[in-house]
Write a protein that holds these residues in place. Structure first.
Motif, PDB file in Angstrom:
ATOM      1  N   GLU A  49       0.898  -1.353  -0.086  1.00 48.69           N
ATOM      2  CA  GLU A  49       0.135  -0.202  -0.113  1.00 48.69           C
ATOM      3  C   GLU A  49       0.759   1.185   0.132  1.00 48.69           C
ATOM      4  N   GLU A  50       1.800   0.999   0.896  1.00 53.09           N
ATOM      5  CA  GLU A  50       3.002   2.515   0.815  1.00 53.09           C
ATOM      6  C   GLU A  50       3.301   2.555  -0.288  1.00 53.09           C
ATOM      7  N   ALA A  51       4.229   1.314  -0.939  1.00 49.41           N
ATOM      8  CA  ALA A  51       4.872   1.448  -2.297  1.00 49.41           C
ATOM      9  C   ALA A  51       4.039   2.062  -3.362  1.00 49.41           C
ATOM     10  N   LYS A  52       2.839   1.776  -3.293  1.00 46.93           N
ATOM     11  CA  LYS A  52       1.760   2.385  -4.309  1.00 46.93           C
ATOM     12  C   LYS A  52       1.985   3.805  -4.328  1.00 46.93           C
ATOM     13  N   VAL A  53       1.887   4.323  -3.167  1.00 45.87           N
ATOM     14  CA  VAL A  53       2.069   6.077  -3.082  1.00 45.87           C
ATOM     15  C   VAL A  53       3.319   6.485  -3.628  1.00 45.87           C
ATOM     16  N   ILE A  54       4.522   5.808  -3.115  1.00 42.92           N
ATOM     17  CA  ILE A  54       5.759   6.521  -3.615  1.00 42.92           C
ATOM     18  C   ILE A  54       5.990   6.165  -5.023  1.00 42.92           C
ATOM     19  N   LEU A  55       5.840   5.000  -5.458  1.00 40.58           N
ATOM     20  CA  LEU A  55       5.871   4.873  -6.884  1.00 40.58           C
ATOM     21  C   LEU A  55       5.127   5.704  -7.874  1.00 40.58           C
ATOM     22  N   GLY A  56       3.815   6.015  -7.374  1.00 38.82           N
ATOM     23  CA  GLY A  56       2.824   6.751  -8.136  1.00 38.82           C
ATOM     24  C   GLY A  56       3.168   8.334  -8.080  1.00 38.82           C
ATOM     25  N   SER A  57       4.089   8.736  -7.048  1.00 40.79           N
ATOM     26  CA  SER A  57       4.554  10.136  -6.998  1.00 40.79           C
ATOM     27  C   SER A  57       6.103  10.222  -7.561  1.00 40.79           C
ATOM     28  N   ASN A  58       6.352   9.219  -8.342  1.00 40.68           N
ATOM     29  CA  ASN A  58       7.650   9.185  -9.144  1.00 40.68           C
ATOM     30  C   ASN A  58       9.109   8.910  -8.369  1.00 40.68           C
ATOM     31  N   GLY A  59       8.623   8.290  -7.193  1.00 42.26           N
ATOM     32  CA  GLY A  59       9.702   7.856  -6.160  1.00 42.26           C
ATOM     33  C   GLY A  59      10.422   6.494  -6.699  1.00 42.26           C
ATOM     34  N   ARG A  60      11.202   6.244  -5.859  1.00 47.01           N
ATOM     35  CA  ARG A  60      12.138   4.972  -6.220  1.00 47.01           C
ATOM     36  C   ARG A  60      12.204   4.264  -4.866  1.00 47.01           C
ATOM     37  N   ILE A  61      12.055   2.749  -4.751  1.00 42.60           N
ATOM     38  CA  ILE A  61      12.301   2.167  -3.479  1.00 42.60           C
ATOM     39  C   ILE A  61      13.029   1.244  -3.838  1.00 42.60           C
ATOM     40  N   ASP A  62      14.326   1.117  -2.966  1.00 43.45           N
ATOM     41  CA  ASP A  62      15.531   0.240  -2.791  1.00 43.45           C
ATOM     42  C   ASP A  62      16.367   0.350  -1.733  1.00 43.45           C
ATOM     43  N   SER A  63      17.120  -0.411  -1.402  1.00 43.45           N
ATOM     44  CA  SER A  63      18.003  -0.077  -0.282  1.00 43.45           C
ATOM     45  C   SER A  63      19.273   0.346  -0.789  1.00 43.45           C
ATOM     46  N   TYR A  64      20.115   0.711   0.258  1.00 40.16           N
ATOM     47  CA  TYR A  64      21.462   0.997  -0.041  1.00 40.16           C
ATOM     48  C   TYR A  64      22.207  -0.137  -0.555  1.00 40.16           C
ATOM     49  N   ARG A  65      23.347   0.313  -1.443  1.00 35.04           N
ATOM     50  CA  ARG A  65      23.958  -0.553  -2.177  1.00 35.04           C
ATOM     51  C   ARG A  65      25.471  -0.643  -1.891  1.00 35.04           C
ATOM     52  N   ASP A  66      25.988  -1.663  -1.814  1.00 33.42           N
ATOM     53  CA  ASP A  66      27.506  -1.632  -1.688  1.00 33.42           C
ATOM     54  C   ASP A  66      28.173  -1.470  -3.297  1.00 33.42           C
ATOM     55  N   GLN A  67      29.561  -1.498  -3.332  1.00 29.48           N
ATOM     56  CA  GLN A  67      30.055  -1.287  -4.513  1.00 29.48           C
ATOM     57  C   GLN A  67      29.864  -2.290  -5.489  1.00 29.48           C
ATOM     58  N   LEU A  68      29.406  -3.246  -5.088  1.00 28.91           N
ATOM     59  CA  LEU A  68      29.207  -4.672  -6.256  1.00 28.91           C
ATOM     60  C   LEU A  68      27.707  -4.624  -6.423  1.00 28.91           C
ATOM     61  N   GLY A  69      26.911  -3.819  -5.801  1.00 34.34           N
ATOM     62  CA  GLY A  69      25.497  -3.709  -6.013  1.00 34.34           C
ATOM     63  C   GLY A  69      24.650  -4.433  -5.225  1.00 34.34           C
ATOM     64  N   ASN A  70      25.329  -5.128  -4.147  1.00 38.10           N
ATOM     65  CA  ASN A  70      24.566  -5.885  -3.318  1.00 38.10           C
ATOM     66  C   ASN A  70      23.612  -4.747  -2.347  1.00 38.10           C
ATOM     67  N   GLN A  71      22.463  -5.574  -1.846  1.00 36.29           N
ATOM     68  CA  GLN A  71      21.639  -4.522  -1.066  1.00 36.29           C
ATOM     69  C   GLN A  71      22.054  -4.701   0.379  1.00 36.29           C
ATOM     70  N   ILE A  72      22.137  -3.438   0.884  1.00 37.98           N
ATOM     71  CA  ILE A  72      22.606  -3.347   2.342  1.00 37.98           C
ATOM     72  C   ILE A  72      21.462  -2.568   3.123  1.00 37.98           C
ATOM     73  N   GLY A  73      20.944  -3.433   4.164  1.00 40.18           N
ATOM     74  CA  GLY A  73      19.811  -2.849   4.893  1.00 40.18           C
ATOM     75  C   GLY A  73      18.300  -2.837   4.536  1.00 40.18           C
ATOM     76  N   PRO A  74      17.425  -2.159   4.998  1.00 39.32           N
ATOM     77  CA  PRO A  74      16.213  -2.145   4.447  1.00 39.32           C
ATOM     78  C   PRO A  74      15.902  -1.384   3.507  1.00 39.32           C
ATOM     79  N   MET A  75      14.671  -1.582   2.801  1.00 34.07           N
ATOM     80  CA  MET A  75      14.247  -0.683   1.692  1.00 34.07           C
ATOM     81  C   MET A  75      13.931   0.636   2.088  1.00 34.07           C
ATOM     82  N   ARG A  76      14.273   1.431   1.066  1.00 32.84           N
ATOM     83  CA  ARG A  76      14.203   3.273   1.339  1.00 32.84           C
ATOM     84  C   ARG A  76      13.833   3.860   0.312  1.00 32.84           C
ATOM     85  N   VAL A  77      13.112   5.008   0.645  1.00 32.29           N
ATOM     86  CA  VAL A  77      12.571   5.936  -0.306  1.00 32.29           C
ATOM     87  C   VAL A  77      13.623   6.918  -0.853  1.00 32.29           C
TER      88      VAL A  77
END
Length: 172
Positions: free
Chosen positions: A87-115
């Motif tokens: 439900e929350e992602a729909k609002v963020i993506l509908g407002s032209n936002g992006r949802i992803d976690s931090y990424r390390d130098q190799l592109g691996n996800q680090i930590g929780p999803m973020r706006v």
């Protein structure tokens, strides 16, 4: 108390109070582009509890349950507003936002999803609702509370209202 206020009136008042609180944060002298706050609050009328929350602060209810191992049970009265919630992602993506976690130098996800902004690695907010955070507000982060109503029973003993700093280390 045998008569209760109309739930719609209570919800409207809570929503207006949260909007005014958010406006107050924006009027502060401090720069709120990348800072803000979450909130969970309750109003009680007799046996009725109205809970309003924005972000990842949480309210729980502890109920006596003598036949359980702990002698009690816990129930969340509020819901964490996280970017990966559908439900929350729909609002963020509908407002032209992006949802992803931090990424390390190799592109691996680090930590929780973020706006994030669509094409910039800012603000990196780990919740989808908050007061302030004006940069995140550009992509759908808002201070619209989620309002819920509960009827207390004689077994209900304690309500705990706490920020994510507590819930990060404790389960409900």
């Amino acid at each position: 108390m045998t008569t209760y206020p109309d739930s719609a009136v209570i919800n409207d008042c809570l929503t207006k109070a949260f909007a005014e609180s958010n406006n107050e944060v924006y009027r502060m002298v401090s720069d709120v582009r990348f800072s803000g706050s979450t909130c969970t609050s309750i109003i009680t009328y007799g046996r009725r509890v109205y809970c309003a929350n924005v972000g990842d602060s949480r309210t729980i209810l502890i109920r006596a349950a003598p036949n359980t191992t702990d002698g009690c049970t816990c129930r969340a009265l509020s819901r964490d507003h996280k970017p990966d919630d559908p439900e929350e992602a729909k609002v963020i993506l509908g407002s032209n936002g992006r949802i992803d976690s931090y990424r390390d130098q190799l592109g691996n996800q680090i930590g929780p999803m973020r706006v994030w902004l669509k094409n910039e690695d800012i603000p990196g907010l780990a919740m989808s609702r908050s007061f302030g955070d004006s940069m995140a507000a550009r992509v759908g982060v808002n201070a619209i509370p989620e309002n819920k109503e509960y009827l207390l029973t004689p077994e209900d003993k304690i309500m705990v209202l706490a920020s994510d700093g507590v819930w990060e280390f404790l389960e409900n």
